[in-house]
Design a protein around this motif. Structure first.
Motif, PDB file in Angstrom:
ATOM      1  N   THR A  12      -1.557   0.406 -15.327  1.00  0.00           N
ATOM      2  CA  THR A  12      -1.502  -1.051 -15.445  1.00  0.00           C
ATOM      3  C   THR A  12      -0.157  -1.586 -14.962  1.00  0.00           C
ATOM      4  OG1 THR A  12      -3.070  -1.007 -17.275  1.00  0.00           O
ATOM      5  CG2 THR A  12      -1.711  -2.983 -17.058  1.00  0.00           C
ATOM      6  N   HIS A  13       0.914  -0.939 -15.372  1.00  0.00           N
ATOM      7  CA  HIS A  13       2.259  -1.374 -14.974  1.00  0.00           C
ATOM      8  C   HIS A  13       2.411  -1.344 -13.450  1.00  0.00           C
ATOM      9  CE1 HIS A  13       6.631  -1.874 -15.199  1.00  0.00           C
ATOM     10  NE2 HIS A  13       6.690  -0.926 -14.288  1.00  0.00           N
ATOM     11  N   LEU A  14       1.992  -0.261 -12.814  1.00  0.00           N
ATOM     12  CA  LEU A  14       2.162  -0.132 -11.367  1.00  0.00           C
ATOM     13  C   LEU A  14       1.343  -1.163 -10.602  1.00  0.00           C
ATOM     14  CD1 LEU A  14       2.197   3.768 -10.969  1.00  0.00           C
ATOM     15  CD2 LEU A  14       4.156   2.203 -10.965  1.00  0.00           C
ATOM     16  N   VAL A  15       0.113  -1.424 -11.059  1.00  0.00           N
ATOM     17  CA  VAL A  15      -0.727  -2.421 -10.383  1.00  0.00           C
ATOM     18  C   VAL A  15      -0.188  -3.832 -10.636  1.00  0.00           C
ATOM     19  CG1 VAL A  15      -3.046  -3.423 -10.262  1.00  0.00           C
ATOM     20  CG2 VAL A  15      -2.772  -0.934 -10.322  1.00  0.00           C
ATOM     21  N   GLN A  16       0.202  -4.130 -11.877  1.00  0.00           N
ATOM     22  CA  GLN A  16       0.738  -5.465 -12.199  1.00  0.00           C
ATOM     23  C   GLN A  16       1.958  -5.811 -11.360  1.00  0.00           C
ATOM     24  OE1 GLN A  16       1.432  -5.406 -16.442  1.00  0.00           O
ATOM     25  NE2 GLN A  16      -0.484  -6.481 -16.855  1.00  0.00           N
ATOM     26  N   HIS A  17       2.796  -4.806 -11.096  1.00  0.00           N
ATOM     27  CA  HIS A  17       4.033  -5.035 -10.350  1.00  0.00           C
ATOM     28  C   HIS A  17       3.871  -4.790  -8.849  1.00  0.00           C
ATOM     29  CE1 HIS A  17       5.540  -4.897 -14.472  1.00  0.00           C
ATOM     30  NE2 HIS A  17       6.484  -5.697 -14.007  1.00  0.00           N
ATOM     31  N   LYS A  18       2.640  -4.696  -8.397  1.00  0.00           N
ATOM     32  CA  LYS A  18       2.300  -4.522  -6.982  1.00  0.00           C
ATOM     33  C   LYS A  18       2.971  -3.303  -6.365  1.00  0.00           C
ATOM     34  CE  LYS A  18       1.025  -9.275  -6.134  1.00  0.00           C
ATOM     35  NZ  LYS A  18       1.092 -10.414  -5.225  1.00  0.00           N
ATOM     36  N   GLU A  45       1.909   2.430  -0.607  1.00  0.00           N
ATOM     37  CA  GLU A  45       2.559   2.627   0.686  1.00  0.00           C
ATOM     38  C   GLU A  45       3.733   3.582   0.498  1.00  0.00           C
ATOM     39  OE1 GLU A  45       2.298  -1.310   3.302  1.00  0.00           O
ATOM     40  OE2 GLU A  45       3.308  -1.628   1.382  1.00  0.00           O
ATOM     41  N   SER A  46       4.006   4.370   1.524  1.00  0.00           N
ATOM     42  CA  SER A  46       5.086   5.352   1.430  1.00  0.00           C
ATOM     43  C   SER A  46       6.448   4.701   1.179  1.00  0.00           C
ATOM     44  CB  SER A  46       5.134   6.231   2.672  1.00  0.00           C
ATOM     45  OG  SER A  46       5.290   5.447   3.828  1.00  0.00           O
ATOM     46  N   VAL A  47       6.651   3.469   1.659  1.00  0.00           N
ATOM     47  CA  VAL A  47       7.937   2.794   1.434  1.00  0.00           C
ATOM     48  C   VAL A  47       8.159   2.473  -0.044  1.00  0.00           C
ATOM     49  CG1 VAL A  47       8.090   1.825   3.759  1.00  0.00           C
ATOM     50  CG2 VAL A  47       7.013   0.497   1.936  1.00  0.00           C
ATOM     51  N   LYS A  48       7.113   2.524  -0.846  1.00  0.00           N
ATOM     52  CA  LYS A  48       7.231   2.224  -2.272  1.00  0.00           C
ATOM     53  C   LYS A  48       7.368   3.491  -3.128  1.00  0.00           C
ATOM     54  CE  LYS A  48       4.856  -2.192  -2.063  1.00  0.00           C
ATOM     55  NZ  LYS A  48       5.797  -3.167  -2.564  1.00  0.00           N
ATOM     56  N   PHE A  49       7.375   4.677  -2.489  1.00  0.00           N
ATOM     57  CA  PHE A  49       7.380   5.916  -3.261  1.00  0.00           C
ATOM     58  C   PHE A  49       8.543   6.005  -4.247  1.00  0.00           C
ATOM     59  CE2 PHE A  49       8.761  10.210  -4.137  1.00  0.00           C
ATOM     60  CZ  PHE A  49       7.622  10.718  -4.745  1.00  0.00           C
ATOM     61  N   ASP A  50       9.754   5.703  -3.804  1.00  0.00           N
ATOM     62  CA  ASP A  50      10.915   5.871  -4.692  1.00  0.00           C
ATOM     63  C   ASP A  50      10.807   5.012  -5.949  1.00  0.00           C
ATOM     64  OD1 ASP A  50      12.072   7.767  -3.044  1.00  0.00           O
ATOM     65  OD2 ASP A  50      13.363   6.328  -2.015  1.00  0.00           O
ATOM     66  N   ILE A  51      10.387   3.768  -5.804  1.00  0.00           N
ATOM     67  CA  ILE A  51      10.265   2.898  -6.980  1.00  0.00           C
ATOM     68  C   ILE A  51       9.073   3.314  -7.840  1.00  0.00           C
ATOM     69  CG2 ILE A  51       8.990   1.070  -5.779  1.00  0.00           C
ATOM     70  CD1 ILE A  51      11.585   0.325  -8.433  1.00  0.00           C
ATOM     71  N   SER A  93       7.944   6.383  -8.159  1.00  0.00           N
ATOM     72  CA  SER A  93       8.425   7.580  -8.851  1.00  0.00           C
ATOM     73  C   SER A  93       9.359   7.220 -10.003  1.00  0.00           C
ATOM     74  CB  SER A  93       9.147   8.486  -7.854  1.00  0.00           C
ATOM     75  OG  SER A  93       9.675   9.608  -8.493  1.00  0.00           O
ATOM     76  N   SER A  94      10.271   6.307  -9.755  1.00  0.00           N
ATOM     77  CA  SER A  94      11.220   5.886 -10.786  1.00  0.00           C
ATOM     78  C   SER A  94      10.505   5.257 -11.983  1.00  0.00           C
ATOM     79  CB  SER A  94      12.213   4.902 -10.172  1.00  0.00           C
ATOM     80  OG  SER A  94      13.086   4.406 -11.142  1.00  0.00           O
ATOM     81  N   GLU A  95       9.528   4.397 -11.711  1.00  0.00           N
ATOM     82  CA  GLU A  95       8.797   3.743 -12.793  1.00  0.00           C
ATOM     83  C   GLU A  95       7.938   4.737 -13.571  1.00  0.00           C
ATOM     84  OE1 GLU A  95       8.990   0.224 -13.875  1.00  0.00           O
ATOM     85  OE2 GLU A  95      10.814   0.961 -12.925  1.00  0.00           O
ATOM     86  N   ILE A  96       7.309   5.681 -12.883  1.00  0.00           N
ATOM     87  CA  ILE A  96       6.542   6.712 -13.579  1.00  0.00           C
ATOM     88  C   ILE A  96       7.460   7.478 -14.522  1.00  0.00           C
ATOM     89  CG2 ILE A  96       5.342   8.925 -13.310  1.00  0.00           C
ATOM     90  CD1 ILE A  96       4.083   7.741 -10.728  1.00  0.00           C
ATOM     91  N   VAL A 135       4.990  14.024  -9.977  1.00  0.00           N
ATOM     92  CA  VAL A 135       5.007  12.886  -9.062  1.00  0.00           C
ATOM     93  C   VAL A 135       5.010  13.498  -7.660  1.00  0.00           C
ATOM     94  CG1 VAL A 135       6.162  10.777  -8.334  1.00  0.00           C
ATOM     95  CG2 VAL A 135       6.358  11.517 -10.710  1.00  0.00           C
ATOM     96  N   ILE A 136       3.821  13.586  -7.073  1.00  0.00           N
ATOM     97  CA  ILE A 136       3.651  14.221  -5.764  1.00  0.00           C
ATOM     98  C   ILE A 136       2.916  13.250  -4.860  1.00  0.00           C
ATOM     99  CG2 ILE A 136       2.546  16.121  -4.520  1.00  0.00           C
ATOM    100  CD1 ILE A 136       2.670  17.723  -7.143  1.00  0.00           C
ATOM    101  N   ALA A 137       3.432  13.049  -3.662  1.00  0.00           N
ATOM    102  CA  ALA A 137       2.795  12.123  -2.718  1.00  0.00           C
ATOM    103  C   ALA A 137       2.115  12.883  -1.589  1.00  0.00           C
ATOM    104  CB  ALA A 137       3.827  11.165  -2.140  1.00  0.00           C
ATOM    105  N   LEU A 138       0.908  12.443  -1.277  1.00  0.00           N
ATOM    106  CA  LEU A 138       0.155  12.969  -0.143  1.00  0.00           C
ATOM    107  C   LEU A 138      -0.045  11.825   0.838  1.00  0.00           C
ATOM    108  CD1 LEU A 138      -2.614  14.800  -2.200  1.00  0.00           C
ATOM    109  CD2 LEU A 138      -0.550  15.811  -1.226  1.00  0.00           C
ATOM    110  N   ASN A 139       0.356  12.020   2.079  1.00  0.00           N
ATOM    111  CA  ASN A 139       0.160  10.978   3.081  1.00  0.00           C
ATOM    112  C   ASN A 139      -1.318  10.863   3.429  1.00  0.00           C
ATOM    113  OD1 ASN A 139       2.881  10.374   3.233  1.00  0.00           O
ATOM    114  ND2 ASN A 139       3.249  11.828   4.880  1.00  0.00           N
ATOM    115  N   ILE A 140      -1.774   9.635   3.567  1.00  0.00           N
ATOM    116  CA  ILE A 140      -3.146   9.381   3.987  1.00  0.00           C
ATOM    117  C   ILE A 140      -3.152   9.418   5.513  1.00  0.00           C
ATOM    118  CG2 ILE A 140      -5.018   7.690   4.022  1.00  0.00           C
ATOM    119  CD1 ILE A 140      -3.994   6.729   1.267  1.00  0.00           C
ATOM    120  N   GLN A 141      -3.813  10.410   6.076  1.00  0.00           N
ATOM    121  CA  GLN A 141      -3.840  10.588   7.521  1.00  0.00           C
ATOM    122  C   GLN A 141      -4.810   9.633   8.208  1.00  0.00           C
ATOM    123  OE1 GLN A 141      -1.617  12.686   9.061  1.00  0.00           O
ATOM    124  NE2 GLN A 141      -0.839  12.854   6.981  1.00  0.00           N
TER     125      GLN A 141
END
Length: 103
Positions: free
Chosen positions: A20-26, A60-66, A68-71, A82-88
């Motif tokens: 909920t937090h991640l979606v609310q904060h876009k 989006e990959s540009v949002k990964f750091d924030i 990860s930090s919020e999680i 906290v693991i990211a997989l790029n959508i090919q």
């Protein structure tokens, strides 16, 4: 570039709070909550087994750091997954929806 960020949670309550937090904060367009995931892992040199809830976080990959930090800020684990997989590839309309949801 778009990503799916994976994160496991110990309870449905913590999973819903993070989602909920991640979606609310876009920070995420959509998060699937998948219950009843059995995890077997080594923690502090002991083999552990836990039933967890898996989050599939679309962002989006540009949002990964924030993301990860919020999680890490909200998560009850000392070391949350906290693991990211790029959508090919993906449907253009769906990927556009992700982008629009994050603006």
């Amino acid at each position: 570039m778009y990503q799916i960020v994976l994160c496991t949670c110990p309870t449905m309550g913590s999973a819903k709070e993070i989602a909920t937090h991640l979606v609310q904060h876009k920070l995420a367009a959509c998060i699937n909550i998948v219950p009843n995931v059995m995890s077997i892992y080594r923690w502090q040199d002991v083999i552990e087994q836990s039933e967890e809830i898996q989050l599939l976080i679309k962002t989006e990959s540009v949002k990964f750091d924030i993301v990860s930090s919020e999680i890490k800020r909200l998560h009850p684990y000392d070391t949350p997954e906290v693991i990211a997989l790029n959508i090919q590839q993906g449907d253009t309309h769906y990927l556009n929806w992700i982008k629009e949801s994050l603006n």
